[in-house]
Design a protein around this motif. Structure first.
Motif, mmCIF file in Angstrom:
data_model
loop_
_atom_site.group_PDB
_atom_site.id
_atom_site.type_symbol
_atom_site.label_atom_id
_atom_site.label_comp_id
_atom_site.label_asym_id
_atom_site.label_seq_id
_atom_site.Cartn_x
_atom_site.Cartn_y
_atom_site.Cartn_z
ATOM 1 N N ALA A 119 0.909 -1.100 -0.033
ATOM 2 C CA ALA A 119 0.186 -0.047 0.086
ATOM 3 C C ALA A 119 0.705 1.178 -0.220
ATOM 4 O O ALA A 119 0.370 2.389 -0.432
ATOM 5 C CB ALA A 119 -1.005 0.038 1.349
ATOM 6 N N GLY A 120 1.890 1.407 0.614
ATOM 7 C CA GLY A 120 2.796 2.374 0.787
ATOM 8 C C GLY A 120 3.267 3.100 -0.413
ATOM 9 O O GLY A 120 3.604 4.353 -0.290
ATOM 10 N N HIS A 121 3.507 2.395 -1.622
ATOM 11 C CA HIS A 121 3.868 2.852 -2.725
ATOM 12 C C HIS A 121 2.696 3.122 -3.786
ATOM 13 O O HIS A 121 3.009 3.335 -5.132
ATOM 14 C CB HIS A 121 4.815 1.881 -3.448
ATOM 15 C CG HIS A 121 5.869 1.536 -2.300
ATOM 16 N ND1 HIS A 121 6.798 2.530 -1.729
ATOM 17 C CD2 HIS A 121 6.259 0.322 -1.913
ATOM 18 C CE1 HIS A 121 7.720 1.689 -1.009
ATOM 19 N NE2 HIS A 121 7.102 0.467 -0.895
ATOM 20 N N ALA A 122 1.412 2.759 -3.451
ATOM 21 C CA ALA A 122 0.390 3.042 -4.392
ATOM 22 C C ALA A 122 0.267 4.632 -4.731
ATOM 23 O O ALA A 122 0.614 5.481 -4.087
ATOM 24 C CB ALA A 122 -1.042 2.696 -3.732
ATOM 25 N N THR A 123 -0.591 4.720 -5.782
ATOM 26 C CA THR A 123 -0.825 6.306 -6.360
ATOM 27 C C THR A 123 -1.492 6.862 -5.282
ATOM 28 O O THR A 123 -1.217 8.095 -5.169
ATOM 29 C CB THR A 123 -1.675 6.094 -7.393
ATOM 30 O OG1 THR A 123 -1.054 5.227 -8.496
ATOM 31 C CG2 THR A 123 -1.888 7.238 -8.214
ATOM 32 N N VAL A 124 -2.560 6.369 -4.629
ATOM 33 C CA VAL A 124 -3.449 6.999 -3.533
ATOM 34 C C VAL A 124 -3.577 6.187 -2.471
ATOM 35 O O VAL A 124 -3.932 5.038 -2.381
ATOM 36 C CB VAL A 124 -4.898 7.265 -4.073
ATOM 37 C CG1 VAL A 124 -5.595 7.925 -2.994
ATOM 38 C CG2 VAL A 124 -4.785 8.126 -5.465
ATOM 39 N N ARG A 125 -2.987 6.782 -1.115
ATOM 40 C CA ARG A 125 -2.920 5.705 -0.117
ATOM 41 C C ARG A 125 -3.907 6.316 0.918
ATOM 42 O O ARG A 125 -3.689 7.632 1.703
ATOM 43 C CB ARG A 125 -1.505 6.067 0.462
ATOM 44 C CG ARG A 125 -0.413 5.460 -0.649
ATOM 45 C CD ARG A 125 0.930 5.786 -0.158
ATOM 46 N NE ARG A 125 1.152 7.182 -0.039
ATOM 47 C CZ ARG A 125 2.237 7.622 0.357
ATOM 48 N NH1 ARG A 125 3.369 7.097 0.709
ATOM 49 N NH2 ARG A 125 2.287 9.113 0.357
ATOM 50 N N VAL A 126 -4.953 5.754 1.488
ATOM 51 C CA VAL A 126 -5.935 6.041 2.256
ATOM 52 C C VAL A 126 -5.776 5.438 3.592
ATOM 53 O O VAL A 126 -5.699 4.189 3.628
ATOM 54 C CB VAL A 126 -7.067 5.647 1.670
ATOM 55 C CG1 VAL A 126 -8.626 6.037 2.733
ATOM 56 C CG2 VAL A 126 -7.526 6.483 0.388
ATOM 57 N N TRP A 150 12.936 3.242 1.866
ATOM 58 C CA TRP A 150 12.508 4.292 0.894
ATOM 59 C C TRP A 150 11.753 5.306 1.509
ATOM 60 O O TRP A 150 11.749 6.447 1.781
ATOM 61 C CB TRP A 150 11.994 3.821 -0.202
ATOM 62 C CG TRP A 150 11.902 4.935 -1.392
ATOM 63 C CD1 TRP A 150 10.563 5.193 -1.776
ATOM 64 C CD2 TRP A 150 12.723 5.627 -2.169
ATOM 65 N NE1 TRP A 150 10.403 6.261 -2.724
ATOM 66 C CE2 TRP A 150 11.975 6.486 -2.993
ATOM 67 C CE3 TRP A 150 14.040 5.833 -2.210
ATOM 68 C CZ2 TRP A 150 12.451 7.267 -3.914
ATOM 69 C CZ3 TRP A 150 14.484 6.679 -3.206
ATOM 70 C CH2 TRP A 150 13.809 7.428 -3.892
ATOM 71 N N LEU A 151 10.447 4.830 2.044
ATOM 72 C CA LEU A 151 9.644 5.529 2.801
ATOM 73 C C LEU A 151 10.180 6.299 3.993
ATOM 74 O O LEU A 151 9.773 7.550 4.383
ATOM 75 C CB LEU A 151 8.240 4.794 3.104
ATOM 76 C CG LEU A 151 7.289 4.508 1.957
ATOM 77 C CD1 LEU A 151 6.178 3.606 2.624
ATOM 78 C CD2 LEU A 151 6.854 5.491 1.084
ATOM 79 N N LEU A 152 10.813 5.718 4.785
ATOM 80 C CA LEU A 152 11.419 6.013 6.154
ATOM 81 C C LEU A 152 12.435 6.968 5.933
ATOM 82 O O LEU A 152 12.558 8.062 6.666
ATOM 83 C CB LEU A 152 12.019 4.722 6.976
ATOM 84 C CG LEU A 152 10.937 3.703 7.310
ATOM 85 C CD1 LEU A 152 11.650 2.404 7.517
ATOM 86 C CD2 LEU A 152 10.359 4.321 8.699
ATOM 87 N N ALA A 153 13.197 6.926 4.868
ATOM 88 C CA ALA A 153 14.274 7.785 4.587
ATOM 89 C C ALA A 153 13.720 8.944 4.164
ATOM 90 O O ALA A 153 14.616 10.291 4.084
ATOM 91 C CB ALA A 153 15.289 7.365 3.463
ATOM 92 N N ARG A 154 12.588 9.150 3.736
ATOM 93 C CA ARG A 154 11.804 10.511 3.355
ATOM 94 C C ARG A 154 10.861 10.807 4.169
ATOM 95 O O ARG A 154 10.173 12.067 3.791
ATOM 96 C CB ARG A 154 11.360 10.137 1.838
ATOM 97 C CG ARG A 154 12.277 10.304 0.707
ATOM 98 C CD ARG A 154 12.203 9.306 -0.398
ATOM 99 N NE ARG A 154 13.346 9.567 -1.174
ATOM 100 C CZ ARG A 154 14.255 8.754 -0.943
ATOM 101 N NH1 ARG A 154 14.590 7.964 0.514
ATOM 102 N NH2 ARG A 154 15.477 8.918 -1.736
ATOM 103 N N ARG A 158 14.178 13.360 11.255
ATOM 104 C CA ARG A 158 14.637 11.911 11.647
ATOM 105 C C ARG A 158 13.521 10.886 12.331
ATOM 106 O O ARG A 158 13.763 10.031 13.021
ATOM 107 C CB ARG A 158 15.852 12.103 12.971
ATOM 108 C CG ARG A 158 16.990 12.858 12.388
ATOM 109 C CD ARG A 158 17.677 12.294 11.573
ATOM 110 N NE ARG A 158 18.807 12.868 11.059
ATOM 111 C CZ ARG A 158 19.750 12.702 10.134
ATOM 112 N NH1 ARG A 158 19.570 11.492 9.610
ATOM 113 N NH2 ARG A 158 20.855 13.437 9.712
ATOM 114 N N LEU A 159 12.444 11.016 11.662
ATOM 115 C CA LEU A 159 11.178 10.311 12.372
ATOM 116 C C LEU A 159 11.635 8.896 11.527
ATOM 117 O O LEU A 159 11.132 7.771 12.005
ATOM 118 C CB LEU A 159 10.023 10.911 11.424
ATOM 119 C CG LEU A 159 9.418 11.986 12.293
ATOM 120 C CD1 LEU A 159 7.732 12.397 11.465
ATOM 121 C CD2 LEU A 159 9.102 11.516 13.762
ATOM 122 N N GLY A 160 12.231 8.923 10.419
ATOM 123 C CA GLY A 160 12.869 7.490 9.696
ATOM 124 C C GLY A 160 13.269 6.732 10.487
ATOM 125 O O GLY A 160 13.155 5.559 10.841
#
Length: 359
Positions: A119-126, A150-154, A158-160
């Motif tokens: 889900a985390g790389h989908a176009t629209v994440r609900v 990839w998500l954590l790094a962005r 420093r939340l990642g």
């Protein structure tokens, strides 16, 4: 074999539902194969204009990979099967991220590990008021994968590092703040969201782009409640900016001495998790900040997970303690952060699996 997904293409919306509700829709190898086949069929089908991804049952979208299956493979000496599982899983994650058909993912309820990969790389994440989202891999002596790094790094600041090392669980508001989700839609409006996606898909709009799909989700979204993650952003940025896990723990202890009880709990948690896992997770997130795309992150993660599968006892021990025996009392090796080689993260990042990820 009984199917573990429900796939139907009605009114120009391809609706893919994970269908293992008793297992919180955990992803087994065969299940991933079914998902891959459906995505292949729909990718070039002109009658499918939007893809809706959700999970059966009311407890969660997907609790992650089937780690019992992973544990059994490693214990039986079939590391090759474990690596094969990750190759299939990452191919599905990449296919969803790169789908020419807009993908709407509904992260209602528990969405962890492999569920975030879908889900985390989908176009629209609900997300909804029931969403509970995490990359909890350090709890089983492992490292965030499925593109999680990839998500954590962005994530902001420093939340990642905070989310990865401590296996922190986010609610829907937190997930939006951290960049893991886009829209907060109450569960009572999910049926209406589906109906409006059908209306959009059948309206003949051409091209049907991501912004049009986002607009439909926004029609049903509400302002999320305050994010607890955002509220502690300043302290997280201070503490998790430190160079090593022991120094992060020391910074948290200093905050605790100044009266921050939550910082004390975080420090305790980091010292209870696999020293190897938190060390590698820190290196993985920071390395991912220098990568250029999701596929590069998946390649890096594949090397790391193969390193754990092939060489590290903590993964098997962590799954045993959390899922197999459920005694919640893992015996990590090494047992403390002080005993971890400071260069261990670099060693893990340099590991090359026996088989390539792609191909």
């Amino acid at each position: 074999m009984t199917s573990q997904i429900i796939a139907r293409a009605d009114d120009a919306v391809g609706h893919l539902t994970l269908d293992r509700p008793r297992a919180l829709n955990a992803l087994g190898y065969d299940m991933l194969g079914e998902i891959a086949d459906v995505l292949d069929a729909w990718r070039d089908d002109p009658t499918v204009r939007v893809l809706l991804l959700d999970g059966a049952g009311d407890r969660g979208f997907c609790a992650g990979g089937d780690i019992r299956e992973l544990h059994a493979s490693i214990v039986a000496g079939r590391a090759v099967d474990a690596r094969r599982y990750f190759r299939r899983e990452y191919a599905v994650d990449a296919a969803l991220a790169e789908s020419p058909v807009p993908v709407v993912a509904i992260m209602d309820g528990v969405t962890m590990g492999g569920g975030v990969g879908l889900a985390g790389h989908a176009t629209v994440r609900v997300v909804t008021e029931r969403s509970r989202i995490a990359m909890p891999e350090t709890r089983i002596g492992f490292t965030p994968d499925v593109g999680g790094s990839w998500l954590l790094a962005r994530a902001p600041g420093r939340l990642g590092e905070h989310l990865a090392l401590g296996a922190v669980t986010m609610d829907g508001a937190d997930a939006i703040h951290a960049g893991f989700a886009d829209h907060y839609v109450p569960t009572e409006r999910l049926v209406l969201l589906h109906e409006d996606l059908v209306a959009l898909a059948t309206a003949g709009v051409d091209p049907l782009d991501a912004q049009a799909v986002h607009a439909v989700a926004l029609r049903h979204a509400v302002v999320p409640p305050p994010s607890a993650l955002a509220a502690r952003q300043e302290r997280v940025d201070r503490c998790y900016d430190e160079a090593t896990v022991p120094r992060i723990v020391a910074a948290l202890r200093a905050e605790a001495d100044a009266g921050d009880e939550a910082a004390a709990a975080e420090a305790d948690e980091l010292e209870s998790l696999s020293p190897t896992a938190v060390t590698v997770a820190l290196a993985a997130v920071r390395s991912a900040r220098g990568l250029t795309d999701l596929r590069s992150a998946l390649e890096q993660e594949y090397g790391l997970v193969a390193w754990f599968v092939d060489t590290q006892p903590d993964l098997v021990e962590g799954i045993r303690a959390q899922v197999v025996d459920k005694d919640r009392n893992p015996s990590w090796s090494p047992g403390s952060l002080a005993d971890v080689d400071p260069g261990l993260g670099d060693v893990a990042l340099a590991y090359r699996p026996a088989e390539p990820l792609w191909g």
